[in-house]
Design a protein around this motif. Structure first.
Motif, short mmCIF file in Angstrom:
data_model
loop_
_atom_site.label_atom_id
_atom_site.label_comp_id
_atom_site.label_asym_id
_atom_site.label_seq_id
_atom_site.Cartn_x
_atom_site.Cartn_y
_atom_site.Cartn_z
N ILE A 1 -3.90 39.59 26.45
CA ILE A 1 -3.63 40.50 27.57
C ILE A 1 -4.40 40.08 28.81
O ILE A 1 -3.94 40.29 29.94
CB ILE A 1 -3.90 41.99 27.22
N THR A 2 -5.55 39.45 28.61
CA THR A 2 -6.30 38.98 29.78
C THR A 2 -5.53 37.91 30.52
O THR A 2 -5.40 37.94 31.76
CB THR A 2 -7.67 38.46 29.36
N MET A 3 -4.99 36.95 29.76
CA MET A 3 -4.21 35.89 30.41
C MET A 3 -3.00 36.48 31.12
O MET A 3 -2.67 36.12 32.25
CB MET A 3 -3.76 34.86 29.37
N ILE A 4 -2.33 37.41 30.43
CA ILE A 4 -1.07 37.92 30.99
C ILE A 4 -1.34 38.76 32.24
O ILE A 4 -0.81 38.49 33.32
CB ILE A 4 -0.31 38.75 29.93
N ILE A 5 -2.21 39.77 32.09
CA ILE A 5 -2.40 40.69 33.22
C ILE A 5 -3.09 40.00 34.38
O ILE A 5 -2.70 40.15 35.54
CB ILE A 5 -3.15 41.93 32.73
N GLY A 6 -4.11 39.20 34.07
CA GLY A 6 -4.82 38.50 35.16
C GLY A 6 -3.85 37.71 36.01
O GLY A 6 -3.86 37.78 37.24
N ASN A 7 -2.99 36.94 35.36
CA ASN A 7 -2.07 36.10 36.12
C ASN A 7 -1.01 36.90 36.85
O ASN A 7 -0.65 36.60 37.98
CB ASN A 7 -1.41 35.08 35.18
N LEU A 8 -0.49 37.94 36.16
CA LEU A 8 0.58 38.70 36.80
C LEU A 8 0.09 39.41 38.05
O LEU A 8 0.75 39.40 39.09
CB LEU A 8 1.17 39.72 35.82
N VAL A 9 -1.09 40.02 37.94
CA VAL A 9 -1.55 40.81 39.07
C VAL A 9 -2.03 39.92 40.21
O VAL A 9 -2.07 40.34 41.35
CB VAL A 9 -2.62 41.82 38.62
N ALA A 10 -2.37 38.68 39.89
CA ALA A 10 -2.79 37.78 40.96
C ALA A 10 -1.64 37.52 41.92
O ALA A 10 -1.86 37.23 43.10
CB ALA A 10 -3.29 36.47 40.37
N ILE A 11 -0.42 37.60 41.41
CA ILE A 11 0.73 37.20 42.23
C ILE A 11 0.86 38.01 43.52
O ILE A 11 0.98 37.43 44.60
CB ILE A 11 2.02 37.26 41.39
N PRO A 12 0.87 39.37 43.45
CA PRO A 12 1.12 40.08 44.72
C PRO A 12 -0.08 40.17 45.65
O PRO A 12 0.04 40.79 46.71
CB PRO A 12 1.55 41.48 44.23
N GLN A 13 -1.22 39.59 45.31
CA GLN A 13 -2.40 39.75 46.17
C GLN A 13 -2.21 39.04 47.50
O GLN A 13 -1.64 37.95 47.55
CB GLN A 13 -3.64 39.19 45.48
N THR A 14 -2.71 39.66 48.56
CA THR A 14 -2.64 39.03 49.87
C THR A 14 -4.00 38.58 50.37
O THR A 14 -4.09 37.80 51.30
CB THR A 14 -2.05 40.00 50.92
N GLY A 15 -5.06 39.10 49.74
CA GLY A 15 -6.40 38.65 50.12
C GLY A 15 -6.85 37.54 49.18
O GLY A 15 -6.61 37.61 47.98
N ALA B 1 -10.20 36.73 42.35
CA ALA B 1 -10.77 37.63 41.35
C ALA B 1 -9.83 37.72 40.15
O ALA B 1 -10.24 37.55 39.00
CB ALA B 1 -11.00 39.02 41.95
N TYR B 2 -8.55 37.95 40.43
CA TYR B 2 -7.60 38.04 39.31
C TYR B 2 -7.45 36.70 38.63
O TYR B 2 -7.30 36.62 37.41
CB TYR B 2 -6.25 38.57 39.80
N SER B 3 -7.47 35.64 39.43
CA SER B 3 -7.37 34.32 38.81
C SER B 3 -8.56 34.10 37.88
O SER B 3 -8.41 33.56 36.79
CB SER B 3 -7.31 33.26 39.90
N SER B 4 -9.74 34.58 38.27
CA SER B 4 -10.88 34.34 37.39
C SER B 4 -10.83 35.25 36.17
O SER B 4 -11.37 34.91 35.12
CB SER B 4 -12.20 34.47 38.15
N ILE B 5 -10.15 36.38 36.28
CA ILE B 5 -9.88 37.17 35.07
C ILE B 5 -9.02 36.36 34.11
O ILE B 5 -9.32 36.22 32.92
CB ILE B 5 -9.17 38.49 35.44
N ALA B 6 -7.96 35.78 34.68
CA ALA B 6 -7.05 34.98 33.85
C ALA B 6 -7.80 33.81 33.21
O ALA B 6 -7.59 33.48 32.05
CB ALA B 6 -5.89 34.47 34.70
N GLN B 7 -8.70 33.18 33.99
CA GLN B 7 -9.45 32.04 33.46
C GLN B 7 -10.30 32.47 32.27
O GLN B 7 -10.43 31.73 31.29
CB GLN B 7 -10.35 31.44 34.54
N ALA B 8 -10.85 33.69 32.34
CA ALA B 8 -11.62 34.19 31.20
C ALA B 8 -10.74 34.28 29.97
O ALA B 8 -11.19 34.00 28.84
CB ALA B 8 -12.21 35.56 31.54
#
Lengths: 472, 640
Positions: A272-286, A292-299
């Motif tokens: 779930i970390t890989m999935i959610i981290g990557n998915l939520v990184a997509i709509p970020q504008t900052g 931050a989300y990418s580093s969640i996914a990396q974890a």
């Protein structure tokens, strides 16, 4: 009492204290000098760690372990710190007010991380963890004039305290059931009581917080965004690596929590970390939230290595921690530079960066490609080691999720690259890069490319460290 | 002196590293400094040449290297069951190649300072040339198939860059693409072959392979033959063998020095060199080896028959290159590594010479390529004409010029090893070679001057490299002549040493055929006793076939149109409506999910704390579900 086992930590503590005194007796204008002193000290520490390879012994009644694994992890922390200081020096100099303790706190956080990598029992681990975390509470709130920074600091304090409570509660359960705090003496899981295992589950949750694994990740985007960017970089890289260092000690260093069904929990978290981290990184504008989300996914990727629970997996964790640290700090360094020049951390301000500062544009692109795991960048080798470790055990689905999610991640990483190389800059004025920043980003670039092409330099070292972890 | 020789031997990796350094320096520092860029490229490649001489000296002083190559390498990367190294393998063959490649590269670079003078992309050109030389040299010293493949691809990339050097010309871009994609077909076969080698033999290292292959050949002869065919597809593409030769003539779109480098010393002989390196494999896979021989022989004949009717100077040379490569491949196929490598070396001399001379002529005529629009160039360009004649005599195989000795060696070996059919084919090809070369020489350099042309002799910087090559084209073959004790064949060989013998019949016939070819060319194009047009009309069908290169290009285009485009249309439809539908749907779903999850993040710290604790409860429940916390109970354990 073999104090040689503690030589790095003693040196770090002394260095931190000296720095503290220096920062008290000097004024604001001495801040640049303090930065240089910090760099010098950190480089000395790095040199000291090189003398510690091959010692591989424990001491102090088993509460302290100095194996190659610990040394390797310490080097990850120190290298991250060095890069952050190089990249963040001028950012720190921009702080208003007489607050010279920034570097001191970094050094003490570093001391805590080192303890986490070498801890042989729960008490040492907890004390080290708190040393690191409390330093970070202050660092996150360090930008006194910024409301965002203060808010982030407070949030981190509250949520961090919660996670500490959970860890402590878990530890007391484990101690109560096992009758010892030493990892090495924990009973094997086949005879472990449900209480011990319940405690261990709480430890998973607590460390899940530190490494920002989903669903314990909620704090990280807010805090990464609000904290001063050098702190964000240090937090995203070193603190996370320290969390992994400790997690490996707790779950793989002793006997209690290595069997298959345990891996189930780690596997669910990883997935779930890989999935959610990557998915939520997509709509970020900052950019900071995106990272931050990418580093969640990396974890999540690194958790796959933990799940493998063998030397190959630990090798993957170690190798990936190092190259993740370098690439991520590289990316954050560019963010720092652009943020200082434009005053904004929106992805849009990176438009046409290659015209304004080709070096930063190249470094950003290479670092993002590495994070996405595209060859010939080092990130590819890291992911390869992590995923092949789990696949060698005949378990394919975590690697499959990893592959799919890596592909998705390419989208948001390359979107930044697209903005950098395609868009026209709104303000074509070149961005100045001072020498420390230049060194930091060039080092990140060089390491990322060289280790991608010739990974054996590092993977030999990390493999030896991984073997030492299992006493091989 | 011994110190230097030993240094060179143990630092042979510097030979590719130095041109690479030149590339890096030019790209990152000297982009705007033409003189410095050229000087850097030439001097560093020149040092490589000196080192290559040192390596050659080392081989001469230590003859055991011929049979037991010196290998040293560093581990590149390793994983379970696969360890890949990068390093140097020095034996007679690689030492010879290092010498030839560095020599030709250096000369071509010197020549280029004159040829490319005033060109806008001058430094870019030298950067590419340096990278090209570095890649080829890295390929030569490769210790294993993977290292070879990496540099093989780099060579391909560089040729793409160099052929498309005049990127603003459509034809150059198209030619670059064609070269890259055609050779890619071959690369794919090669890669599959390499993967199979690693899978079934467990190593890609040349030395280890040579130990394992004989046993493997007994166990799995069919598999080995398959691997042999697959690996050979690589050279078919790279060394322009039929039917993947189509890119090579088009590659003439690059600047002339590039043609010299690609067609003489580097890219195209990479394929030949690969077969030589994999010679252990082919020598135990007879079917594959015979295929190599017959394909080589056929290509030699086929390309020569096309060259008979071509009108553009560089195109004639290109087909002659294909034909000569066919000779080299054939020599490997009939089992003589020595003959092949010997011809590779002499061919490098005279073909580089001819391309540089052609470049000199085209330079003077501002790119006019048709030989029938030239004529009488020798009056204004005596040196260039002389060099071209020397090259033509060498390639025609007139003793004592270089080409004679190597071609003779190939013919002798073909005949001795029982390939009588191929021997006749090769002899006829020798006749055709002499004819079309002198057709070009007589038409372009002698006869009446074309009043439209105002040629002038090229500068010294271009003449000197040609002079060096001309000398080598004359005497370079003597090292392998039968009367030399411990000549070329002693140092560059596979298996036991056989002293080359002089076969008067083979030599006599080939020289006679060559002389006949020259005489015929003189009759038609020199003295004009027979009108070429009448001949063309009489041989109408054959002439058209040859002039249009047997319509191979058209065939490929037809295949492309019918099969590739047809399949493409079907797949496009599938892609547009099915794949895209799924992908876009997924993308929309992903974006949607991302948006949803994002709103969970509302910035409220109490909300975060709630999620955190809920998650702790969740994970405890999950662990109960997975049987983690009850594991001890189930196994009857008690609290420790």
């Amino acid at each position: 009492m073999n104090f040689n086992l503690l030589s790095t930590e003693i040196a770090t503590a002394l260095f931190g204290s000296v720095l503290l005194i220096l920062s008290l007796v000097t004024g604001k204008d001495a801040r640049r000098g303090l930065g240089h002193a910090t760099l010098a000290g950190l480089l000395v520490l790095l040199l000291i760690t090189f003398t510690q390879y091959g010692i591989n012994s424990g001491g102090f009644s088993g509460t302290w372990i100095l194996d190659d694994y610990a040394v390797f992890m310490k080097q990850v922390f120190i290298i991250a710190a060095i890069l952050v200081v190089f990249a963040g020096k001028s950012y720190v100099e921009d702080f208003t007010g007489n607050c010279n303790e920034f570097y001191v706190l970094m050094v003490f956080a570093l001391l805590g991380m080192m303890g986490m990598a070498s801890a042989g029992d729960l008490i040492t681990l907890y004390v080290s963890l708190e040393t690191m975390t409390i330093s970070f509470y202050i660092l996150v709130a360090y930008n006194l004039t910024s409301g965002k920074s203060a808010e982030a600091g407070l949030k981190y304090l509250i949520l961090g305290a919660l996670s500490s409570a959970v860890i402590l509660y878990g530890m007391s359960l484990v101690y109560g059931a096992a009758g010892t705090t030493l990892f090495a003496k924990m009973p094997p899981v086949s005879v472990a009581s449900p209480v011990l295992l319940l405690g261990a589950v709480m430890l998973v949750a607590g460390f899940g917080f530190k490494i920002a694994a989903v669903p314990f990740h909620m704090w990280s985007p807010d805090i990464y965004e609000g904290a001063p960017t050098p702190v964000t970089a240090f937090l995203a890289v070193a603190s996370k690596a320290a969390g992994f260092a400790a997690m490996l000690r707790v779950f793989l260093g002793g006997t209690p929590v290595a069997p298959d069904n345990w891996l189930g929990i780690i596997a669910v978290l990883a997935a779930i970390t890989m999935i959610i981290g990557n998915l939520v990184a997509i709509p970020q504008t900052g950019i900071k939230r995106m990272l931050a989300y990418s580093s969640i996914a990396q974890a999540g990727y690194i958790l796959v290595g933990l799940m493998a629970a063998d030397p190959a997996g630990v090798n993957g964790v170690l190798f990936y921690s190092m190259i993740y640290a370098v690439a991520n700090v590289g990316a954050f360094a560019v963010v720092i530079a652009v943020e200082r020049a434009t005053g904004s951390d929106e992805i849009a301000v990176f438009g046409g960066l290659w015209q304004r500062q080709p070096l930063l544009a190249s470094v950003m692109t290479v670092c993002l490609l590495s994070l996405a795991g595209i060859p010939p960048m080092a990130g590819f080798v890291g992911k390869f080691l992590l995923f092949s470790a789990i696949m060698d055990q005949g378990i394919y689905w975590p690697a499959f999720i990893g592959f799919v999610m890596s592909m998705i991640s390419v989208y948001y990483y390359l979107r930044v690259a697209l903005v950098i190389w395609r868009d026209e800059p709104k303000d074509p004025a070149p961005i100045a890069v001072e020498s420390g920043m230049r060194l930091a980003v060039m080092a990140a670039l060089a390491v990322t490319v060289v280790l991608g092409v010739y990974p054996a330099v590092l993977s030999d070292l990390s493999l030896a460290a991984a073997k030492s972890f299992f006493g091989m | 002196m011994t110190d230097f020789v030993n240094f060179a031997l143990y630092h042979a990796w510097l030979i590719p590293a130095l041109p690479f350094l030149a590339f890096v320096l030019i790209v990152f520092g000297l982009r705007r400094h033409e003189k410095a860029a050229a000087a850097t490229a030439i001097s560093l490649t020149g040092i490589s040449f000196l080192l290559a001489l040192g390596v050659a000296g080392a081989v001469f002083s230590r003859p055991e290297l011929v049979e037991k190559p010196l290998v040293y390498s560093a581990r590149w990367f390793s994983m379970a069951g696969l360890s890949v190294e990068m390093g140097c393998l020095i034996d007679g063959t690689s030492a010879m190649m290092l010498f030839v490649v560095t020599l030709i590269s250096t000369l071509v670079m010197i020549y280029s300072t004159g040829y490319m003078h005033g060109d806008e992309g001058f430094t870019r050109f030298f950067a590419y040339l340096s990278l090209f030389a570095a890649s080829m040299l890295g390929l030569v010293i490769a210790t294993n198939f993977l290292q070879l493949f990496v540099f093989w691809e780099l060579v391909g990339l560089c040729s793409y860059l160099l052929i498309g050097y005049y990127y603003y010309k459509v034809s150059a871009r198209e030619a670059a693409k064609k070269a890259f994609m055609t050779t890619r077909v071959g690369d794919f076969g090669l890669l599959v072959g390499i993967v199979l080698i690693q899978t079934f033999l467990g190593t890609m290292d040349f030395v280890e392979l040579s130990g394992k292959l004989p046993a493997f050949a007994k166990e799995a002869p069919v598999l080995l033959t398959t691997i042999g065919f697959l690996v050979f597809i690589g050279p078919i593409g790279k060394s322009g063998q039929f039917p993947l030769h189509v890119w090579l003539p088009d590659a003439m779109e690059g600047p002339s020095p590039v043609s010299a480098l690609i067609h003489a010393a580097t890219m195209v002989v990479a394929g030949v060199y690969l077969v030589a390196r994999a010679f252990t494999m082919f020598s135990v896979a007879p079917e594959a080896q015979h295929f190599v021989a017959y394909l080589g022989g056929f290509t030699a004949f086929f390309a020569a028959s096309i060259a008979l009717t071509q009108r553009e100077m560089k195109r004639i040379l290109a087909y002659s290159t294909i034909s000569q490569l066919g000779y080299m491949i054939m020599a490997l196929g009939v089992g003589s590594l020595t003959a092949s490598m010997f011809h590779l070396m002499t061919h490098a001399y005279f073909k580089a010479l001819m391309f540089l001379a052609a470049g000199s002529a085209l330079h003077a005529l501002h790119g006019k390529a048709d030989i029938f629009e030239m004529g009488g160039l020798y009056r204004k360009m005596p040196w260039t004409a002389a060099f071209m004649v020397i090259g033509a005599i060498a390639i025609a195989g007139i003793p004592p010029f270089a080409g004679f000795w190597s071609k003779d060696e190939i013919l002798v070996m073909t005949k001795l090893h029982g390939f009588t059919g191929l021997y006749y084919l090769a002899s006829v090809t020798a006749f055709m070679t002499a004819f079309y070369m002198f057709r070009m020489v007589f038409t372009a350099f002698f006869g009446k001057e074309n009043p439209e042309n105002h040629p002038h002799e090229s500068p010294v910087s271009m003449l000197v490299p040609m002079g060096v090559l001309a000398v080598l084209s004359v005497v370079g073959g003597l090292v392998g002549a039968p009367f030399v004790a411990k000549g070329f064949g002693y140092w560059v060989r596979y298996g036991a040493y056989h002293h080359p013998e002089f076969h008067a019949d083979v030599a006599g016939i080939s020289v006679l055929l060559a002389l006949l070819g020259i005489a015929l060319a003189w009759t038609i194009y020199g003295a004009k006793k027979v009108a070429a047009k009448d001949l063309a009309a009489k041989a109408g069908f054959l002439y058209t076939l040859s002039y249009n290169k047997y319509y191979i290009d058209e065939l490929f285009q037809w295949i492309n149109r019918v099969f590739a485009d047809g399949t493409g249309k079907i797949l496009y439809w599938v892609d547009l409506y099915i794949v895209d539908g799924i992908v876009n749907g997924l993308a929309r779903l992903t974006a949607f999910a991302g948006e949803r999850f994002r709103y969970v993040q509302n910035g409220q710290v109490q909300h975060y704390a709630l999620v955190f604790f809920a998650s702790v409860v969740f994970i405890i429940l999950l662990s109960g579900l997975l049987g983690v916390t009850t594991a001890g109970v189930q196994s009857g354990g008690v609290a420790g």
